[in-house]
Design an enzyme around this catalytic site. Structure first.
Site, PDB file in Angstrom:
ATOM      1  N   SER A 117      90.435  45.128 -55.648  1.00 61.22           N
ATOM      2  CA  SER A 117      91.149  43.876 -55.354  1.00 61.22           C
ATOM      3  C   SER A 117      90.795  43.451 -53.937  1.00 61.22           C
ATOM      4  O   SER A 117      90.397  44.284 -53.108  1.00 61.22           O
ATOM      5  CB  SER A 117      92.660  44.120 -55.433  1.00 61.22           C
ATOM      6  OG  SER A 117      93.375  43.043 -54.872  1.00 61.22           O
ATOM      7  N   TYR A 127     100.494  49.135 -53.566  1.00 66.89           N
ATOM      8  CA  TYR A 127      99.281  48.540 -54.157  1.00 66.89           C
ATOM      9  C   TYR A 127      98.150  48.460 -53.123  1.00 66.89           C
ATOM     10  O   TYR A 127      97.020  48.869 -53.384  1.00 66.89           O
ATOM     11  CB  TYR A 127      99.654  47.148 -54.674  1.00 66.89           C
ATOM     12  CG  TYR A 127      98.577  46.413 -55.437  1.00 66.89           C
ATOM     13  CD1 TYR A 127      98.455  46.561 -56.814  1.00 66.89           C
ATOM     14  CD2 TYR A 127      97.701  45.534 -54.789  1.00 66.89           C
ATOM     15  CE1 TYR A 127      97.496  45.861 -57.531  1.00 66.89           C
ATOM     16  CE2 TYR A 127      96.741  44.834 -55.500  1.00 66.89           C
ATOM     17  CZ  TYR A 127      96.635  44.997 -56.864  1.00 66.89           C
ATOM     18  OH  TYR A 127      95.673  44.290 -57.565  1.00 66.89           O
TER      19      TYR A 127
END
Ligand SMILES: NC(=O)c1ccc[n+]([C@@H]2O[C@H](COP(=O)([O-])OP(=O)(O)OC[C@H]3O[C@@H](n4cnc5c(N)ncnc54)[C@H](O)[C@@H]3O)[C@@H](O)[C@H]2O)c1
Length: 245
Positions: free
Chosen positions: A127, A140
């Site tokens: 990401s 995350y």
């Protein structure tokens, strides 16, 4: 003979788009997810990838069905949005288990098969949050930064034995994971839901639109193809200019 891949999180969103694309490109695909549908792309296999057993059974299933493995695409993930002082500790553990430990375990268990392939590839769906942080996403962001370190290590260990490891780093993609965040972000930031997309999610991005899952699948297919031969140890960043600032 067609090549064989294991894709995780393949029942939904980006993983499903990757599995569909690889099947269309002639790959044999084991589509791993918590729950699987018989009509999904590839051969379904149900596993909880936050466990060692789930990861090892998934690799075993691919090897049994296909007789080998040429590519592993760790993609399964989820998000948890919370200020750090309230961040649920079990959610932290689960994020690290799924986003960081599962790619490690899959690489570890699939390594002999990827080496035997002669052209083994690992492409992690990381990401833009592997490169930069956003508030309220401690678990995350930390796990995505960590997995890019894993990719670098796998690339160095894999190079002498014909295994390449890379990652894609997308900005926001139009999937369930993002749809769910809109309500969470609205609450945490005190912004109405209809403003969350432009004012919060896409605020750091120069190009103000979501990626489509098929665009991420295109990038993964490229990295798995002949054009991806010299991509190893580094992410392909598809963030609409987010990290250009
Ligand atoms: N959507 C985005 O904007 C975006 C942006 C950058 C990176 N990513 C990354 O892309 C990947 C896929 O995300 P998505 O947006 O397609 O999400 P999604 O929610 O549509 O799909 C994620 C899949 O992972 C599966 N999964 C969750 N926990 C699991 C477990 N314990 N074991 C097995 N499978 C499990 C879910 O069942 C689901 O099918 C994730 O790693 C995510 O971090 C997404």
């Amino acid at each position: 003979m067609s090549r064989a891949a294991l894709v995780t999180g393949a029942a939904s969103g980006i993983g499903r788009a990757i599995a569909e694309r690889l099947v269309a490109d002639g790959w044999q695909v084991l589509s791993v997810d918590l729950e699987t549908e018989a009509d999904g792309p590839g051969e379904p296999f149900a596993a909880d990838l936050t466990t060692r057993e789930g990861n090892s059974k998934a690799v075993d299933a691919a090897l049994e069905r296909f007789g080998g493995l040429d590519a592993v695409i760790p993609n399964a993930g989820f998000q948890h949005v919370s200020p750090v002082e309230e961040f649920d500790e079990d959610r932290w553990d689960a994020l690290v288990a799924l986003l960081l430990t599962s790619p490690f375990l899959l690489a570890r268990y699939a390594w002999p098969a990827l080496r035997a392939s002669g052209d083994g590839r690992i492409v992690v769906v990381a990401s833009v949050h592997g490169l930069v942080a956003s508030p309220y996403k401690a678990g995350y962001v930390s796990a995505k930064h960590g997995v890019l370190g894993l990719v670098k290590t796998l690339a160095l260990e894999g190079a002498p034995v014909g295994i390449r490891a890379s990652a894609v780093c997308p900005g926001y993609v139009r999937t369930a994971l993002v749809e769910q965040q809109i309500a969470d972000q609205s609450r945490t930031h005190g912004v109405p839901e209809e403003r969350v997309l432009e004012d919060v999610l896409l605020a750091p991005q120069a190009l103000k639109r979501l990626l489509e899952p098929s665009e991420v699948a295109d990038a993964v297919a490229y990295l798995l193809g002949p054009g991806g031969a010299l991509f190893t140890g580094a992410p392909l960043v598809m963030d609409g200019g987010w990290t250009a600032r």
